[in-house]
Design an enzyme around this catalytic site. Structure first.
Site, PDB file in Angstrom:
ATOM      1  N   GLU A   1     -11.865 -10.923  13.304  1.00 30.14           N
ATOM      2  CA  GLU A   1     -10.878 -10.044  13.929  1.00 30.14           C
ATOM      3  C   GLU A   1     -11.548  -8.760  14.369  1.00 30.14           C
ATOM      4  O   GLU A   1     -12.567  -8.346  13.818  1.00 30.14           O
ATOM      5  CB  GLU A   1      -9.728  -9.758  12.959  1.00 30.14           C
ATOM      6  CG  GLU A   1     -10.153  -9.178  11.627  1.00 30.14           C
ATOM      7  CD  GLU A   1      -9.002  -9.039  10.645  1.00 30.14           C
ATOM      8  OE1 GLU A   1      -7.945  -9.655  10.861  1.00 30.14           O
ATOM      9  OE2 GLU A   1      -9.166  -8.304   9.660  1.00 30.14           O
ATOM     10  N   GLU A   2     -10.958  -8.102  15.345  1.00 36.36           N
ATOM     11  CA  GLU A   2     -11.601  -6.948  15.980  1.00 36.36           C
ATOM     12  C   GLU A   2     -11.806  -5.770  15.039  1.00 36.36           C
ATOM     13  O   GLU A   2     -12.601  -4.885  15.340  1.00 36.36           O
ATOM     14  CB  GLU A   2     -10.799  -6.502  17.201  1.00 36.36           C
ATOM     15  CG  GLU A   2      -9.370  -6.041  16.909  1.00 36.36           C
ATOM     16  CD  GLU A   2      -9.260  -4.617  16.394  1.00 36.36           C
ATOM     17  OE1 GLU A   2     -10.091  -3.775  16.790  1.00 36.36           O
ATOM     18  OE2 GLU A   2      -8.344  -4.359  15.605  1.00 36.36           O
TER      19      GLU A   2
ATOM     20  N   ARG B   1       0.841  -1.192   0.000  1.00 36.86           N
ATOM     21  CA  ARG B   1       0.000   0.000   0.000  1.00 36.86           C
ATOM     22  C   ARG B   1       0.877   1.242   0.000  1.00 36.86           C
ATOM     23  O   ARG B   1       1.997   1.233   0.502  1.00 36.86           O
ATOM     24  CB  ARG B   1      -0.914   0.040   1.238  1.00 36.86           C
ATOM     25  CG  ARG B   1      -1.923  -1.083   1.280  1.00 36.86           C
ATOM     26  CD  ARG B   1      -2.815  -1.008   2.501  1.00 36.86           C
ATOM     27  NE  ARG B   1      -3.668  -2.190   2.590  1.00 36.86           N
ATOM     28  CZ  ARG B   1      -4.526  -2.426   3.564  1.00 36.86           C
ATOM     29  NH1 ARG B   1      -4.635  -1.564   4.557  1.00 36.86           N
ATOM     30  NH2 ARG B   1      -5.265  -3.513   3.579  1.00 36.86           N
TER      31      ARG B   1
ATOM     32  N   ASP C   1     -13.420  -2.330  -0.489  1.00 37.25           N
ATOM     33  CA  ASP C   1     -13.283  -3.606  -1.207  1.00 37.25           C
ATOM     34  C   ASP C   1     -14.187  -4.682  -0.627  1.00 37.25           C
ATOM     35  O   ASP C   1     -14.074  -5.856  -0.979  1.00 37.25           O
ATOM     36  CB  ASP C   1     -11.830  -4.075  -1.224  1.00 37.25           C
ATOM     37  CG  ASP C   1     -11.329  -4.490   0.149  1.00 37.25           C
ATOM     38  OD1 ASP C   1     -11.653  -3.791   1.126  1.00 37.25           O
ATOM     39  OD2 ASP C   1     -10.610  -5.494   0.257  1.00 37.25           O
TER      40      ASP C   1
ATOM     41  N   ASP D   1     -14.423  -6.181   2.250  1.00 38.97           N
ATOM     42  CA  ASP D   1     -13.931  -7.276   3.077  1.00 38.97           C
ATOM     43  C   ASP D   1     -14.160  -7.000   4.568  1.00 38.97           C
ATOM     44  O   ASP D   1     -13.711  -7.770   5.421  1.00 38.97           O
ATOM     45  CB  ASP D   1     -12.455  -7.581   2.795  1.00 38.97           C
ATOM     46  CG  ASP D   1     -11.497  -6.527   3.319  1.00 38.97           C
ATOM     47  OD1 ASP D   1     -11.955  -5.404   3.648  1.00 38.97           O
ATOM     48  OD2 ASP D   1     -10.284  -6.810   3.392  1.00 38.97           O
TER      49      ASP D   1
ATOM     50  N   LYS E   1      -2.814  -6.588  -3.674  1.00 37.88           N
ATOM     51  CA  LYS E   1      -2.726  -7.817  -2.884  1.00 37.88           C
ATOM     52  C   LYS E   1      -2.641  -9.031  -3.796  1.00 37.88           C
ATOM     53  O   LYS E   1      -3.290  -9.064  -4.845  1.00 37.88           O
ATOM     54  CB  LYS E   1      -3.963  -7.982  -1.992  1.00 37.88           C
ATOM     55  CG  LYS E   1      -4.209  -6.846  -1.012  1.00 37.88           C
ATOM     56  CD  LYS E   1      -5.279  -7.212   0.019  1.00 37.88           C
ATOM     57  CE  LYS E   1      -6.632  -7.477  -0.592  1.00 37.88           C
ATOM     58  NZ  LYS E   1      -7.677  -7.704   0.439  1.00 37.88           N
TER      59      LYS E   1
ATOM     60  N   ASP F   1     -16.804  -1.859   3.542  1.00 38.19           N
ATOM     61  CA  ASP F   1     -15.766  -0.896   3.177  1.00 38.19           C
ATOM     62  C   ASP F   1     -15.516  -0.964   1.671  1.00 38.19           C
ATOM     63  O   ASP F   1     -16.261  -1.603   0.929  1.00 38.19           O
ATOM     64  CB  ASP F   1     -14.493  -1.134   3.981  1.00 38.19           C
ATOM     65  CG  ASP F   1     -13.822  -2.448   3.651  1.00 38.19           C
ATOM     66  OD1 ASP F   1     -14.527  -3.377   3.213  1.00 38.19           O
ATOM     67  OD2 ASP F   1     -12.596  -2.565   3.826  1.00 38.19           O
TER      68      ASP F   1
ATOM     69  N   SER G   1      -8.008  -1.291   0.783  1.00 39.94           N
ATOM     70  CA  SER G   1      -9.065  -1.548   1.756  1.00 39.94           C
ATOM     71  C   SER G   1      -9.770  -0.247   2.136  1.00 39.94           C
ATOM     72  O   SER G   1     -10.161   0.515   1.266  1.00 39.94           O
ATOM     73  CB  SER G   1      -8.499  -2.278   2.978  1.00 39.94           C
ATOM     74  OG  SER G   1      -9.517  -2.731   3.822  1.00 39.94           O
ATOM     75  N   HIS G   2      -9.927   0.014   3.422  1.00 37.43           N
ATOM     76  CA  HIS G   2     -10.695   1.181   3.883  1.00 37.43           C
ATOM     77  C   HIS G   2      -9.827   2.433   4.007  1.00 37.43           C
ATOM     78  O   HIS G   2     -10.307   3.472   4.470  1.00 37.43           O
ATOM     79  CB  HIS G   2     -11.324   0.869   5.238  1.00 37.43           C
ATOM     80  CG  HIS G   2     -10.308   0.604   6.319  1.00 37.43           C
ATOM     81  ND1 HIS G   2      -9.471  -0.483   6.284  1.00 37.43           N
ATOM     82  CD2 HIS G   2      -9.980   1.298   7.430  1.00 37.43           C
ATOM     83  CE1 HIS G   2      -8.675  -0.448   7.347  1.00 37.43           C
ATOM     84  NE2 HIS G   2      -8.959   0.620   8.057  1.00 37.43           N
TER      85      HIS G   2
END
Length: 549
Positions: free
Chosen positions: A392-393, A48, A307, A309, A157, A305, A147-148
């Site tokens: 995951e959190e 990224r 993408d 995910d 990725k 978000d 991502s976000h």
């Protein structure tokens, strides 16, 4: 963590990106391999960066794609490569660059048949669907997304044939190759012009949306949602899932309303996140302010978000649910409502996720597998069917099909959202109400994550934290029961430290995707207890950052 005065407010025009400048810098910029910040670096699951600071330029994408082509040859991967992109401004030029190299290397590439956007989980689903039953000629994939992350970022990725994020040994191999190619002036990159690449015999159209949407009943009870006519609200946050939600609603006759169809690479429609940045994070109350304000219009609402995910659940009863709260609800519901799942199927969570999950899993008499941060750690369990749900959190999750076979091996923001509708439809209570019932049974935890800026050197120090960094015998007045640098579920290093006591814990680790470190803390007692844990955690981090090499 200082909250910006802009947080939760509509984005001011002054903070919007200049898209032409960003795109010009993508093609114009030349990364310097001797500058660490300008090298190819795969974080938690991808490379990224931003074109304006020479960390995400055409040279990076050409080199990474050529490195992936070499890796495919090295690993004897000869099937098609599935590729998709999100709606960030840098994603489309990165797709074009990648296509030029993939065609130059004569790789069979599957691009979206509608020339549209493709969510991360859809690529994972496509790879797994193609590879099912095959031993040779396996497929892999690329997802172009940060991502976000804020609009100025780009991301790239690689997904190997298992369909999930590439493991460290793979990403390190690709990193080395890519950086060598850049240092050599890209002389060994095989490339054809874009027009030739898009019409090459190796470039194929694939119906991503139709194949994914058609398969959804195998993982979520869409008939129950349709029959109940539960009223659903959806905000794709300007991301790759926009067309998917309309298709899902129409195909399955759901009472589903997409409240925002806007695609804007500036993301000017967003409300600003906690730090004054535009960030398409469905777990952030500030980024989700508009959706939360609409909660009374719907029985349940949610967002994904950029993408798709990550998920974000807005319950009619409580508003936006914290990710840990919803993970606990999803686990409680799924393991009681998936009769085809074996009693041996386990619960998976990352080491910084809530201990409420531990209590729910124990009550269900299910094994808990606790792993480091990063979805790659769940891939093997999902493929084998030994892990039924993993989360995951930071609001990433996926789970098995109803017949207990693998659905995706990457985070899927669509199916956890649809599961919230299934829960509401089949039980008559929204996820917020279900979480209230869990707290009545197991206690009500207070959880907080603190983010702070960190240089590369500081992040490296935090990654090497050891139990010796904690000299105290107690945490917030309670005896310390464990100091972990490895995850109990797989004995892998967590890249930081977790300290545990009877009614609370903290973890400290550097981010794998941003220039920050994170402190996570949880208390099953009260706010003063949580504050004491956070204070003691910060002392440990401060000492580590001040230590001389």
């Amino acid at each position: 963590m200082e909250i910006s005065p802009l947080a939760g407010k509509p984005a001011d025009p002054s903070i919007l990106i200049d898209v032409p400048e960003l795109l010009s810098a993508y093609y114009r910029g030349q990364p310097d391999s001797s500058v660490p910040a300008q090298r190819v670096v795969f974080g938690t699951s991808g490379h990224r960066g931003c074109s304006l600071d020479n960390s995400f330029n055409e040279a990076h994408i050409l080199a990474i794609t050529q490195a992936i082509c070499r890796y495919r040859q090295h690993a004897n991967i000869s099937g098609p490569l599935y590729i998709g992109l999100d709606t960030h401004a840098l994603s489309e030029p990165a797709l074009h660059s990648a296509m030029e190299v993939l065609a130059g290397n004569r790789i069979d590439v599957m691009i979206d048949g509608a020339n549209s956007y493709t969510p991360t989980p859809v690529i994972s689903h496509a790879i797994l669907s193609y590879n099912r039953g095959r031993k040779r000629g396996l497929a892999d994939g690329i997802v172009i997304t940060p991502s976000h992350n804020p609009p100025r970022f780009g991301g790239f990725k690689y997904d190997p044939p298992h369909g999930g994020p590439a493991d460290t040994h793979v990403t390190e191999w690709i990193e080395r190759e890519a950086n060598t190619l850049i240092a050599d002036g890209l002389r060994k990159v095989a490339r054809v012009p874009l027009t030739r690449a898009l019409t090459a015999s190796t470039t194929h159209k694939h119906p991503y949306l139709d194949t994914y949407v058609r398969d959804l009943p195998s993982v979520v009870d869409l008939q129950a949602i349709r029959d109940s006519q539960v009223h659903i609200g959806v905000d794709p946050l300007g991301g790759a899932s926009v067309a998917y939600w309309d298709a899902i609603g129409e195909r399955y006759g759901l009472k589903l309303e997409v409240v925002n169809h806007i695609i804007d690479p500036k993301f000017g429609f967003m409300t600003v996140d906690w730090d004054g940045e535009i960030r398409m994070d469905p777990s952030s109350l500030y980024a989700m302010m508009r959706m939360v304000s609409l909660k009374d219009r719907f029985d349940v609402a949610f967002a994904s978000d950029t993408d798709a995910d990550r998920h974000g659940i807005v319950s009619h009863s409580q508003g936006l649910l914290a990710p840990n709260h919803y993970l606990s609800v999803a686990i409680s519901y799924l393991f009681a409502n998936r009769p085809q799942w074996s009693k041996a199927v386990a619960v998976g969570k990352t080491i910084v996720s809530s201990s409420m999950i531990d209590r729910v899993a124990s009550d269900l008499n299910r094994q808990l597998i606790e792993v480091p941060v990063g979805f790659k750690w769940f891939v093997e369990g999902l493929i084998s069917g030994s892990v039924g749900f993993c989360g995951e959190e930071s609001s990433g999750a996926t789970f098995l099909r109803r017949d207990s076979s693998v659905w995706t091996t990457d985070k899927d923001g669509l199916v956890p959202n649809l599961l919230a509708a299934e829960i509401t439809a089949r039980t008559g209570h929204d996820p917020g109400e279900h979480y209230t019932r869990l707290t009545a049974q197991f206690g009500e935890p207070l959880y907080e994550r603190v983010d702070a800026p960190a240089t590369a050197q500081q992040r490296e120090k935090l990654e090497q934290l050891s139990p010796a960094a904690v000299t105290a015998s107690k945490l917030a007045g309670e005896p310390i029961t464990a100091k972990l640098t490895k995850a109990p579920g797989n004995d892998a290093r967590i890249g930081g430290l977790k300290v545990i006591a009877a009614s609370g814990w903290f973890a400290a680790r550097p981010s794998g995707t941003e220039s920050i470190y994170k402190i996570y803390a949880e208390s099953f007692r009260d706010r003063p207890h949580l504050n004491a844990i956070l204070s003691e955690a910060q002392e440990v981090v401060n000492k580590a950052l001040e230590a001389r090499p």
